[in-house]
Design an enzyme around this catalytic site. Structure first.
Site, PDB file in Angstrom:
ATOM      1  CG  HIS A  89       1.153   7.653   5.356  1.00 29.44           C
ATOM      2  ND1 HIS A  89       0.634   6.439   5.733  1.00 29.44           N
ATOM      3  CD2 HIS A  89       0.184   8.283   4.658  1.00 29.44           C
ATOM      4  CE1 HIS A  89      -0.601   6.331   5.268  1.00 29.44           C
ATOM      5  NE2 HIS A  89      -0.901   7.438   4.617  1.00 29.44           N
ATOM      6  CD  GLU A 133      -3.385  10.825   5.823  1.00 33.64           C
ATOM      7  OE1 GLU A 133      -4.017  10.881   4.766  1.00 33.64           O
ATOM      8  OE2 GLU A 133      -2.456  10.014   5.999  1.00 33.64           O
TER       9      GLU A 133
HETATM   10  P1  PGA Z   1      -7.232   6.666   1.839  1.00 35.14           P
HETATM   11  O1  PGA Z   1      -5.716   6.921   2.325  1.00 35.14           O
HETATM   12  O2  PGA Z   1      -7.659   7.896   1.102  1.00 35.14           O
HETATM   13  O3  PGA Z   1      -7.141   5.459   0.989  1.00 35.14           O
HETATM   14  O4  PGA Z   1      -8.040   6.469   3.094  1.00 35.14           O
HETATM   15  C1  PGA Z   1      -5.308   8.164   2.773  1.00 35.14           C
HETATM   16  C2  PGA Z   1      -3.854   8.123   3.148  1.00 35.14           C
HETATM   17  O5  PGA Z   1      -3.391   7.080   3.641  1.00 35.14           O
HETATM   18  O6  PGA Z   1      -3.137   9.119   2.975  1.00 35.14           O
END
Ligand code: PGA
Length: 227
Positions: A81, A147
């Site tokens: 992540h 992401e």
């Molecule tokens: P968020 O986070 O939905 O709060 O933008 C997503 C993530 O970090 O996986």
């Protein structure tokens, strides 16, 4: 059915967790990744861990191992992540080892990749994929989460067309290089307001959801409208 992965990060008290479980309208395509000390409360669901070390046991204070996760029936592990990469300086080399040990222990890794604001998206993605997947077997067992770092927790989100093109890029890149098909999720500011729009993206296999997954009513709405 699309996979809906809730990443609660370091949020929720024990009483919040109890309230959440009482009110969650769970379906089989949902995976909950609570702060790891709360994992035992979610055992009746598909449960994932937000981060996991690569060694099976030993003197690694503060870490949790893949074999320990397997023994609790943890089915998924979020690996790499952007918060792990940026705040805890996790390298691609470490992420690569974590992916290998996750697969070895039959835990499905969810590998997060994505660019910072203004960075060359395809260059960053191909670079991360090359390093993170280097030398691995069974790449088809890995789920990728795209992401964009600038979209995490900000309320900003790419257009559907941009997400479609990026998902296609990732799928094609892995198919060409490793001859396997992978599932790709989108993550970054997914919420109850944009979920209907995001659900129209035809090549998407699901969502990785941070903030909105900690609010049970909002998460229920997302579960309800996502097929
Ligand atoms: P968020 O986070 O939905 O709060 O933008 C997503 C993530 O970090 O996986």
């Amino acid at each position: 059915m699309k996979l809906i992965v809730g990443n609660m990060k370091m949020n929720m008290s024990l009483s919040d967790i109890k309230y959440y479980i009482e009110n969650l309208n769970y379906k089989d395509n949902v995976v909950i990744c609570p702060t790891s000390i709360y994992i035992p409360y979610f055992m009746k669901y598909n449960v994932g861990i937000q981060n996991m070390f690569y060694e099976d046991h030993g003197a690694y204070t503060g870490e949790v191992s893949p074999s320990q996760c397997s023994s609790l029936n943890v089915k998924y592990a979020i690996i790499g992540h952007s918060e792990r990469r940026n705040i805890f300086n996790e390298s691609d080399e470490t992420i690569n080892k974590k992916l290998a040990s996750s697969i070895k222990n039959s835990i499905t890794p969810i590998l997060c990749v994505g660019e910072h604001d203004g960075e060359d998206r395809t260059m960053i993605l191909s670079n991360e994929l090359d390093k993170d997947l280097s030398g691995l077997e069974n790449i088809d067992k890995i789920i990728i989460a795209y992401e964009p770092i600038w979209a995490i927790g900000t309320g900003k989100i790419p257009t559907n067309e941009e997400i479609f093109n990026t998902i296609k890029f990732i799928k094609d890149y892995i198919l060409n290089k490793y001859k396997v098909n992978v599932k790709v999720l989108y993550g970054g500011s997914v919420n109850e307001k944009n979920i209907d729009t995001l659900n129209q993206i035809s090549n998407l296999d699901g969502f990785l959801i941070g903030g909105a997954s900690t609010k049970v009513n909002e998460f229920n709405k997302i579960i309800e409208v996502t097929e």
